[in-house]
Design a protein around this motif. Structure first.
Motif, PDB file in Angstrom:
ATOM      1  N   UNK A 513      -9.160  -5.813  14.159  1.00 47.06           N
ATOM      2  CA  UNK A 513      -8.736  -5.618  15.551  1.00 47.06           C
ATOM      3  C   UNK A 513      -7.214  -5.679  15.663  1.00 47.06           C
ATOM      4  N   UNK A 514      -6.599  -6.576  14.918  1.00 39.18           N
ATOM      5  CA  UNK A 514      -5.141  -6.666  14.918  1.00 39.18           C
ATOM      6  C   UNK A 514      -4.531  -5.389  14.353  1.00 39.18           C
ATOM      7  N   UNK A 515      -5.168  -4.842  13.325  1.00 34.98           N
ATOM      8  CA  UNK A 515      -4.703  -3.598  12.716  1.00 34.98           C
ATOM      9  C   UNK A 515      -4.804  -2.447  13.720  1.00 34.98           C
ATOM     10  N   UNK A 516      -5.915  -2.389  14.459  1.00 33.43           N
ATOM     11  CA  UNK A 516      -6.100  -1.321  15.448  1.00 33.43           C
ATOM     12  C   UNK A 516      -5.053  -1.420  16.560  1.00 33.43           C
ATOM     13  N   UNK A 517      -4.743  -2.662  16.987  1.00 29.49           N
ATOM     14  CA  UNK A 517      -3.723  -2.850  18.027  1.00 29.49           C
ATOM     15  C   UNK A 517      -2.358  -2.397  17.520  1.00 29.49           C
ATOM     16  N   UNK A 518      -2.067  -2.673  16.247  1.00 25.20           N
ATOM     17  CA  UNK A 518      -0.783  -2.263  15.681  1.00 25.20           C
ATOM     18  C   UNK A 518      -0.692  -0.745  15.560  1.00 25.20           C
ATOM     19  N   UNK A 519      -1.790  -0.102  15.130  1.00 29.12           N
ATOM     20  CA  UNK A 519      -1.787   1.361  15.027  1.00 29.12           C
ATOM     21  C   UNK A 519      -1.538   1.998  16.385  1.00 29.12           C
ATOM     22  N   UNK A 520      -2.102   1.394  17.428  1.00 28.21           N
ATOM     23  CA  UNK A 520      -1.896   1.925  18.779  1.00 28.21           C
ATOM     24  C   UNK A 520      -0.440   1.787  19.206  1.00 28.21           C
ATOM     25  N   UNK A 521       0.281   0.805  18.593  1.00 28.52           N
ATOM     26  CA  UNK A 521       1.693   0.595  18.928  1.00 28.52           C
ATOM     27  C   UNK A 521       2.625   1.382  18.000  1.00 28.52           C
ATOM     28  N   UNK A 522       2.051   2.249  17.152  1.00 35.45           N
ATOM     29  CA  UNK A 522       2.873   3.098  16.291  1.00 35.45           C
ATOM     30  C   UNK A 522       3.069   2.584  14.883  1.00 35.45           C
ATOM     31  N   UNK A 523       2.322   1.571  14.493  1.00 34.12           N
ATOM     32  CA  UNK A 523       2.443   0.989  13.151  1.00 34.12           C
ATOM     33  C   UNK A 523       1.982   1.972  12.072  1.00 34.12           C
ATOM     34  N   UNK A 524       2.745   2.029  10.955  1.00 34.59           N
ATOM     35  CA  UNK A 524       2.362   2.849   9.815  1.00 34.59           C
ATOM     36  C   UNK A 524       2.211   1.960   8.591  1.00 34.59           C
ATOM     37  N   UNK A 525       1.041   2.004   7.920  1.00 34.72           N
ATOM     38  CA  UNK A 525       0.797   1.121   6.774  1.00 34.72           C
ATOM     39  C   UNK A 525       1.771   1.378   5.632  1.00 34.72           C
ATOM     40  N   UNK A 526       1.882   0.375   4.776  1.00 31.75           N
ATOM     41  CA  UNK A 526       2.800   0.448   3.643  1.00 31.75           C
ATOM     42  C   UNK A 526       2.505   1.634   2.731  1.00 31.75           C
ATOM     43  N   UNK A 527       1.225   1.952   2.564  1.00 32.31           N
ATOM     44  CA  UNK A 527       0.880   3.065   1.675  1.00 32.31           C
ATOM     45  C   UNK A 527       1.461   4.385   2.179  1.00 32.31           C
ATOM     46  N   UNK A 528       1.684   4.499   3.489  1.00 37.23           N
ATOM     47  CA  UNK A 528       2.292   5.729   4.023  1.00 37.23           C
ATOM     48  C   UNK A 528       3.697   5.911   3.463  1.00 37.23           C
ATOM     49  N   UNK A 529       4.452   4.813   3.444  1.00 36.93           N
ATOM     50  CA  UNK A 529       5.791   4.885   2.852  1.00 36.93           C
ATOM     51  C   UNK A 529       5.686   5.164   1.356  1.00 36.93           C
ATOM     52  N   UNK A 530       4.679   4.573   0.708  1.00 33.01           N
ATOM     53  CA  UNK A 530       4.469   4.840  -0.712  1.00 33.01           C
ATOM     54  C   UNK A 530       4.180   6.299  -0.975  1.00 33.01           C
ATOM     55  N   UNK A 531       3.317   6.903  -0.166  1.00 32.07           N
ATOM     56  CA  UNK A 531       2.999   8.331  -0.367  1.00 32.07           C
ATOM     57  C   UNK A 531       4.227   9.202  -0.129  1.00 32.07           C
ATOM     58  N   UNK A 532       5.073   8.810   0.815  1.00 32.85           N
ATOM     59  CA  UNK A 532       6.306   9.575   1.037  1.00 32.85           C
ATOM     60  C   UNK A 532       7.184   9.564  -0.213  1.00 32.85           C
ATOM     61  N   UNK A 533       7.247   8.423  -0.881  1.00 28.00           N
ATOM     62  CA  UNK A 533       8.046   8.338  -2.111  1.00 28.00           C
ATOM     63  C   UNK A 533       7.395   9.116  -3.255  1.00 28.00           C
ATOM     64  N   UNK A 534       6.067   9.201  -3.239  1.00 25.54           N
ATOM     65  CA  UNK A 534       5.381  10.045  -4.229  1.00 25.54           C
ATOM     66  C   UNK A 534       5.726  11.511  -3.975  1.00 25.54           C
ATOM     67  N   UNK A 535       5.702  11.923  -2.721  1.00 24.61           N
ATOM     68  CA  UNK A 535       6.015  13.314  -2.370  1.00 24.61           C
ATOM     69  C   UNK A 535       7.467  13.658  -2.699  1.00 24.61           C
ATOM     70  N   UNK A 536       8.351  12.655  -2.621  1.00 17.50           N
ATOM     71  CA  UNK A 536       9.769  12.883  -2.937  1.00 17.50           C
ATOM     72  C   UNK A 536      10.046  12.853  -4.438  1.00 17.50           C
ATOM     73  N   UNK A 537       9.033  12.503  -5.241  1.00 10.82           N
ATOM     74  CA  UNK A 537       9.236  12.439  -6.687  1.00 10.82           C
ATOM     75  C   UNK A 537       9.877  11.153  -7.151  1.00 10.82           C
ATOM     76  N   UNK A 538       9.891  10.126  -6.277  1.00 12.06           N
ATOM     77  CA  UNK A 538      10.500   8.845  -6.639  1.00 12.06           C
ATOM     78  C   UNK A 538       9.576   8.037  -7.536  1.00 12.06           C
ATOM     79  N   UNK A 539       8.271   8.065  -7.238  1.00  8.03           N
ATOM     80  CA  UNK A 539       7.309   7.285  -7.999  1.00  8.03           C
ATOM     81  C   UNK A 539       5.997   8.059  -8.117  1.00  8.03           C
TER      82      UNK A 539
END
Length: 565
Positions: A513-539
């Motif tokens: 429930x806390x996770x759902x409330x955060x998503x509604x407030x615009x929260x993005x999980x850590x893996x999203x930032x990780x995937x961005x770095x994968x797409x950039x060729x960083x990792x």
């Protein structure tokens, strides 16, 4: 002909370069100083020497070392002169070296081996690794120790105090620490085994066994005793854990080493955390926060009061991020006080306090005293218990900005962790103004990473779609010591306390429930930032999976929601 004359003649250095290097008065040879100053690459230097002196240039990693050739020289001679004998060419002994201008050394090798010498050129760092592979860490020093009359007997009699003061043991420990710093290790583990000891370095977050010789096993007790002496610990105490600190003066500058010694089944285990005390503290703009996090986080750290938490496991870069925030905020008009265990790096302009639990100076006690010291900003190294948490909340409620760390799996877990410690939900919700969670992923080596076309079925469920045409995978080369990775980069998630999150916290909502409330407030999980770095060729995808685990996996979250229901 002098080395610099070859480099000048081939246009690799200018006369101004040579003059500047001479004015610095460095102890290193001119060509090596030029490489360290990045005026020229080592490959270019060795290629010039190879062509000018008609000496072959090889890669030690591709050498097949003939043990008969290796045995022509003692480990001490190989280690001391950084010269690796690897094969025969008729009567000649082929020896790999990094410096072709040491005629006196080659004469000595010729006498020691009893054979004419023919040299080949190799990169200095690669040669060092190859020598360690075939001689072992500190092999030359260990050989010298074994050869000394009475040393072996002393080791067998466990006369560690006297042996620890032996020059060879002192040199061996210094070689170990110097090697670990040169390898960019963050920790050195010396672990007792039934037959002796093993040594492992933690490099880029992963432990890597180091090659040692069997001679090391006989001197394990002396090595541990020497480390105790350097860390000002009780050399006779082997039943209780001990912690200390070593200040080293190496050629690369002053270094700090935190020492932890714990008695184990087969002897005392040693872990040394390596810190570069001269490393400059980066500002918040240099820690690679993604744009979606950098703007709100930069705004939040300038708040007049409240608690900002950084979460993550040990070794995830939390201290670096907090120091970066303080470095950004420090000014003559702001009083910043920190309470740390231990103080890892000195921050000019910041008042730093070292926790001393033995005399009662804990995080909580220090924080109570700091509040009477008229601070504007307070850093508490870690919130470990309810007393420290309450003191931090009291500081925030009385108009102070408080930074601290928590060990939680994710950013949202910080709220529930405080409540589990005994903090009332309304206090946790009302004083915590933001939480940054982070992990460190290994960076792909830019010299050997290779592109590939990903297949949808092989990608994680939460990987962004549509899938890209190209991703990158690790390969391994001499630049990255054949790991495929070099250095690390942080991945983040950030929660700013929105009304929906505070409301969920006060209602003691479960994780889903806390996770759902955060998503509604615009929260993005850590893996999203990780995937961005994968797409950039960083990792790589494997690295993001390794550091994030199942706690961010949508399937795991759905399972948690179902079970809670």
């Amino acid at each position: 002909m002098q080395p610099f004359e070859i480099l000048l003649g081939r246009g690799l250095l200018t006369s101004d370069d040579v003059e500047r290097l001479r004015r610095k008065g460095e102890e290193l040879p001119l060509d090596q100083a030029a490489v360290d100053a990045r005026l020229v690459t080592e490959d270019a230097v060795l290629q010039a020497y190879s062509e000018e002196l008609c000496i072959p240039y090889i890669e030690p990693s591709r050498l097949t070392v003939d043990q008969r050739a290796r045995d022509c020289l003692t480990a001490r001679a190989i280690d001391r002169h950084q010269a690796l004998p690897y094969a025969f060419d008729g009567e000649h002994l082929l020896v790999a070296v990094a410096d072709p201008f040491r005629a006196d050394v080659f004469d000595e090798l010729r006498m020691l081996s009893g054979r004419p010498i023919r040299i080949v050129l190799a990169r200095r760092e690669e040669l060092r690794r190859a020598i360690k592979e075939h001689v072992g860490l500190g092999g030359g020093t260990l050989e010298e120790m074994s050869a000394k009359s009475g040393v072996e007997a002393a080791a067998d009699d466990a006369d560690d105090a006297s042996l620890a003061e032996d020059a060879s043991v002192m040199r061996l420990v210094n070689e170990l620490l110097s090697d670990a710093f040169s390898r960019r290790a963050s920790d050195v583990h010396i672990e007792p085994t039934p037959g002796g000891a093993t040594i492992r370095y933690r490099i880029d977050g992963l432990l890597q066994p180091e090659l040692t010789t069997s001679e090391l096993n006989r001197f394990r007790l002396a090595i541990v005793s020497r480390i105790k002496i350097m860390a000002k610990l009780n050399i006779a105490e082997r039943r209780l854990p001990q912690d200390g600190r070593i200040r080293l003066h190496l050629a690369s500058g002053e270094k700090d080493v935190r020492v932890s010694i714990i008695p184990m089944l087969h002897g005392e285990g040693v872990v040394m955390r390596l810190l570069d005390s001269q490393r400059s503290v980066r500002g918040i703009d240099e820690i690679e926060l993604p744009p979606a996090i950098a703007t709100p986080f930069n705004s939040l750290i300038r708040s007049p009061h409240g608690i900002i938490l950084v979460t993550g496991p040990t070794g995830s870069g939390k201290t670096t991020t907090l120091y970066a925030a303080l470095a950004t905020l420090r000014s003559p008009q702001t009083k910043i006080v920190t309470i740390e265990d231990p103080v890892e790096y000195e921050l000019p302009g910041v008042n730093q306090i070292q926790v001393q639990s033995k005399v009662g100076l804990t995080f909580a006690a220090g924080l109570r005293s700091v509040l009477r010291h008229d601070p504007d900003i307070i850093l508490v190294g870690e919130i470990r218990d309810e007393e420290t948490a309450r003191s931090a909340i009291q500081a925030a409620l009385t108009g102070h900005l408080v930074f601290s760390t928590l060990h939680t799996n994710d950013a949202l877990g910080a709220y529930t962790r405080l409540i589990d410690m005994g903090i009332e939900p309304y206090l946790a919700a009302g004083t915590v103004i933001g939480v940054l969670a982070q992990r460190l992923v290994r960076r792909l080596c830019l010299h050997c990473r290779t592109p590939y076309a990903p297949i949808d079925a092989e990608l994680p469920l939460d990987f962004p779609r549509p899938i890209p045409r190209v991703l990158w995978r690790a390969v391994g080369c001499r630049e990255c010591q054949f790991t495929g990775y070099s250095g690390r980069s942080a991945v983040f998630e950030f929660v700013r306390s929105a009304p929906s999150i505070r409301d969920a916290c006060q209602r003691r909502s479960n994780a889903a429930e806390l996770h759902a409330a955060a998503l509604a407030a615009g929260f993005e999980p850590l893996r999203r930032d990780g995937w961005n770095k994968v797409l950039e060729g960083v990792t790589t995808i494997e690295e993001v999976d390794r550091v994030s685990g199942a706690e961010w996996d949508p399937a795991a979250l759905q399972e948690a929601t179902t079970s809670d229901a």
